[in-house]
Design an enzyme around this catalytic site. Structure first.
Site, PDB file in Angstrom:
ATOM      1  N   ARG A  92      31.411  51.844  42.403  1.00 52.75           N
ATOM      2  CA  ARG A  92      30.643  51.014  41.459  1.00 52.75           C
ATOM      3  C   ARG A  92      30.830  51.525  40.038  1.00 52.75           C
ATOM      4  O   ARG A  92      31.032  50.748  39.099  1.00 52.75           O
ATOM      5  CB  ARG A  92      29.167  51.033  41.855  1.00 52.75           C
ATOM      6  CG  ARG A  92      28.204  50.315  40.904  1.00 52.75           C
ATOM      7  CD  ARG A  92      26.820  50.316  41.546  1.00 52.75           C
ATOM      8  NE  ARG A  92      25.757  49.926  40.620  1.00 52.75           N
ATOM      9  CZ  ARG A  92      25.387  48.676  40.379  1.00 52.75           C
ATOM     10  NH1 ARG A  92      26.032  47.680  40.947  1.00 52.75           N
ATOM     11  NH2 ARG A  92      24.393  48.414  39.552  1.00 52.75           N
ATOM     12  N   LYS A 101      18.512  44.955  43.504  1.00 54.96           N
ATOM     13  CA  LYS A 101      17.223  45.651  43.531  1.00 54.96           C
ATOM     14  C   LYS A 101      16.125  44.740  42.998  1.00 54.96           C
ATOM     15  O   LYS A 101      16.345  43.938  42.101  1.00 54.96           O
ATOM     16  CB  LYS A 101      17.297  46.929  42.688  1.00 54.96           C
ATOM     17  CG  LYS A 101      18.152  48.028  43.311  1.00 54.96           C
ATOM     18  CD  LYS A 101      18.087  49.285  42.479  1.00 54.96           C
ATOM     19  CE  LYS A 101      18.871  50.422  43.132  1.00 54.96           C
ATOM     20  NZ  LYS A 101      18.829  51.664  42.334  1.00 54.96           N
ATOM     21  N   HIS A 153      29.502  55.664  46.210  1.00 58.70           N
ATOM     22  CA  HIS A 153      28.842  54.936  45.123  1.00 58.70           C
ATOM     23  C   HIS A 153      29.676  54.947  43.842  1.00 58.70           C
ATOM     24  O   HIS A 153      29.483  54.105  42.954  1.00 58.70           O
ATOM     25  CB  HIS A 153      27.463  55.539  44.852  1.00 58.70           C
ATOM     26  CG  HIS A 153      26.639  54.746  43.880  1.00 58.70           C
ATOM     27  ND1 HIS A 153      26.094  53.504  44.188  1.00 58.70           N
ATOM     28  CD2 HIS A 153      26.263  55.001  42.607  1.00 58.70           C
ATOM     29  CE1 HIS A 153      25.431  53.040  43.149  1.00 58.70           C
ATOM     30  NE2 HIS A 153      25.506  53.931  42.171  1.00 58.70           N
ATOM     31  N   HIS A 197      21.560  45.396  35.650  1.00 59.75           N
ATOM     32  CA  HIS A 197      20.565  46.299  35.074  1.00 59.75           C
ATOM     33  C   HIS A 197      19.533  45.512  34.264  1.00 59.75           C
ATOM     34  O   HIS A 197      19.902  44.683  33.430  1.00 59.75           O
ATOM     35  CB  HIS A 197      21.228  47.335  34.163  1.00 59.75           C
ATOM     36  CG  HIS A 197      22.059  48.319  34.898  1.00 59.75           C
ATOM     37  ND1 HIS A 197      23.075  49.045  34.301  1.00 59.75           N
ATOM     38  CD2 HIS A 197      22.047  48.721  36.205  1.00 59.75           C
ATOM     39  CE1 HIS A 197      23.629  49.839  35.195  1.00 59.75           C
ATOM     40  NE2 HIS A 197      23.034  49.659  36.345  1.00 59.75           N
ATOM     41  N   ARG A 223      26.729  47.061  44.714  1.00 56.63           N
ATOM     42  CA  ARG A 223      26.186  48.137  45.520  1.00 56.63           C
ATOM     43  C   ARG A 223      26.538  47.902  46.994  1.00 56.63           C
ATOM     44  O   ARG A 223      26.773  46.767  47.416  1.00 56.63           O
ATOM     45  CB  ARG A 223      24.667  48.214  45.374  1.00 56.63           C
ATOM     46  CG  ARG A 223      24.179  48.445  43.943  1.00 56.63           C
ATOM     47  CD  ARG A 223      22.653  48.487  43.917  1.00 56.63           C
ATOM     48  NE  ARG A 223      22.142  48.707  42.572  1.00 56.63           N
ATOM     49  CZ  ARG A 223      21.818  47.731  41.726  1.00 56.63           C
ATOM     50  NH1 ARG A 223      21.969  46.467  42.095  1.00 56.63           N
ATOM     51  NH2 ARG A 223      21.346  48.010  40.528  1.00 56.63           N
ATOM     52  N   TYR A 276      27.474  54.597  30.809  1.00 55.86           N
ATOM     53  CA  TYR A 276      28.909  54.309  30.843  1.00 55.86           C
ATOM     54  C   TYR A 276      29.540  54.351  29.449  1.00 55.86           C
ATOM     55  O   TYR A 276      30.727  54.089  29.306  1.00 55.86           O
ATOM     56  CB  TYR A 276      29.155  52.932  31.458  1.00 55.86           C
ATOM     57  CG  TYR A 276      28.714  52.840  32.891  1.00 55.86           C
ATOM     58  CD1 TYR A 276      29.494  53.364  33.913  1.00 55.86           C
ATOM     59  CD2 TYR A 276      27.515  52.243  33.223  1.00 55.86           C
ATOM     60  CE1 TYR A 276      29.085  53.292  35.237  1.00 55.86           C
ATOM     61  CE2 TYR A 276      27.094  52.160  34.543  1.00 55.86           C
ATOM     62  CZ  TYR A 276      27.877  52.686  35.544  1.00 55.86           C
ATOM     63  OH  TYR A 276      27.472  52.617  36.848  1.00 55.86           O
TER      64      TYR A 276
END
Length: 388
Positions: free
Chosen positions: A323, A243, A320, A345, A219, A354
């Site tokens: 990514r 995150k 973005h 994730h 990111r 994806y």
């Protein structure tokens, strides 16, 4: 004092008057016999004690919205990778509720009003004041995801921390009623030609960071925050903080190794830097000198990437999406678990967006496996079938 008949009463009804933990409780028992009145008094004492215990468990020191947001920022928000976004969310919440509003006064109704106000706002204009543009600006309202991330979730974190950590009075709220449904994030993969076109238009300094995003899928905030202590050349790996302040380690490819190795010596702490094109005074008071290197900022990296995309002529592509491009390419050579680890994730369900890459690969494989004879041969018609 036990039950008694008040001097001014004429109906002979007993009253009670007692104190529990400094609080006084009094009233009429509604009974004319002392025995029954004492039973009513005993029940009143039990109810009073239960009330005090209940209030004690729910009560605590009061705190204003301003104080709560300031404390949350100091303890939590300032350590976020995207701390600038957190600070903007704190400022918006304070402007909406008011600095002197008591935290315990915010309930379900107040949260619903806040969500309605935020989703009615527009995305800030990217156009420069005073500059003339050929086309009229199309304004659009903020998305449900933006409402969740910039208002509802930040408020939820503050209130929960206030109640559980600071022991401050705060209402219990069913946050599931206020979080808006978010549309499935679209996945846009750049073709090799599109990537080349974009990279040819990126200004020096931003080019290394953007190429790093295409190669690693990190990111923007993770790239900006990367420091040399997180880069391990000996083991050919680097660590980013994603995150939720969660760290993940990513191995270097040969290309990534060479890219990072070449950036050494530009800054003692930050990995990605740029050369100032002119002397300028920043909003925070810093004075940038022309020709000197400074760490990339999130806003600068974002605007630099957008300008490169616009100049390249590549359509329907966002910064973005670099990514997304990396994730899709890795998936074609591996599986969803590998991509989940790469992107950081927590739940593999997030990575399933994806899966389109796998579907496309299966389709292409089936097309390749289909022989020319099979595709060109005509299917039997109804007439031919009848003749047989």
């Amino acid at each position: 004092m036990s039950v008694f008949i008040r001097p001014d009463t004429k109906d002979g009804v007993y009253s009670y008057d007692f104190r529990i933990r400094g609080r006084r409780f009094s009233g009429s028992t509604g009974r004319t016999t002392k025995r029954e009145a004492k039973q009513v008094e005993a029940a009143a004492k039990e109810a009073a004690l239960a009330l005090i215990v209940s209030e004690a468990s729910l009560s605590g020191p009061d705190m204003t919205v301003e104080a709560a947001l300031a404390r949350y920022w100091q303890e939590v928000g300032t350590h976020h990778v995207n701390a600038d976004n957190t600070l903007r969310a704190m400022e918006w919440l304070q402007n909406h509720f008011g600095a002197t509003t008591m935290l315990h006064s915010i309930g379900t109704s107040e949260v619903a009003v806040m969500v309605a106000k935020r989703r009615g706002e527009y995305v800030p204009s990217q156009r420069k004041p005073g500059k003339k543009y050929k086309t009229a600006e199309i304004r659009r309202r903020v998305s449900p995801a933006t409402v969740n991330r910039t208002a509802t979730q930040p408020l939820r974190e503050v209130l929960l921390r206030a109640a559980k950590v600071w022991k401050v009075r705060a209402q219990e709220i069913d946050w599931g009623q206020h979080l808006l449904d978010e549309s499935q994030e679209r996945v846009r993969e750049a073709t090799p030609d599109e990537e080349d076109a974009i990279m040819q238009q990126v200004e020096r300094g931003y080019d290394v960071a953007l190429e790093f995003a295409f190669q690693t899928g990190c990111r923007r905030a993770e790239i900006i925050a990367l420091v040399w202590t997180q880069v391990d050349f000996f083991n050919r790996q680097f660590t980013v903080i994603g995150k939720g302040n969660k760290a993940r380690t990513i191995p270097m490819t040969e290309s990534t190794f060479k890219m990072l190795w070449a950036e050494q010596g530009h800054h003692p702490e930050k990995v990605f830097t740029y050369v100032a094109k002119r002397a300028v005074k920043m909003k925070d008071g810093r004075l940038l000198c022309r020709g000197k290197r400074y760490p990339l900022t999130l806003a600068g990296f974002k605007s630099g990437s957008r300008r490169a995309i616009e100049r390249s002529g590549v359509k329907n592509f966002r910064p973005h999406d670099a990514r997304h491009t990396a994730a899709t390419r890795v998936l074609r050579k591996s599986n969803l678990r590998v991509v989940q680890s790469l992107l950081g994730h927590a739940d593999v369900k997030t990575t399933t967006k994806y899966a389109h890459a796998m579907v496309d690969d299966v389709r292409n494989a089936l097309e390749a496996a289909t022989t020319t004879k099979t595709t060109t041969a005509s299917a039997p018609t109804a007439v031919n079938s009848l003749k047989r």
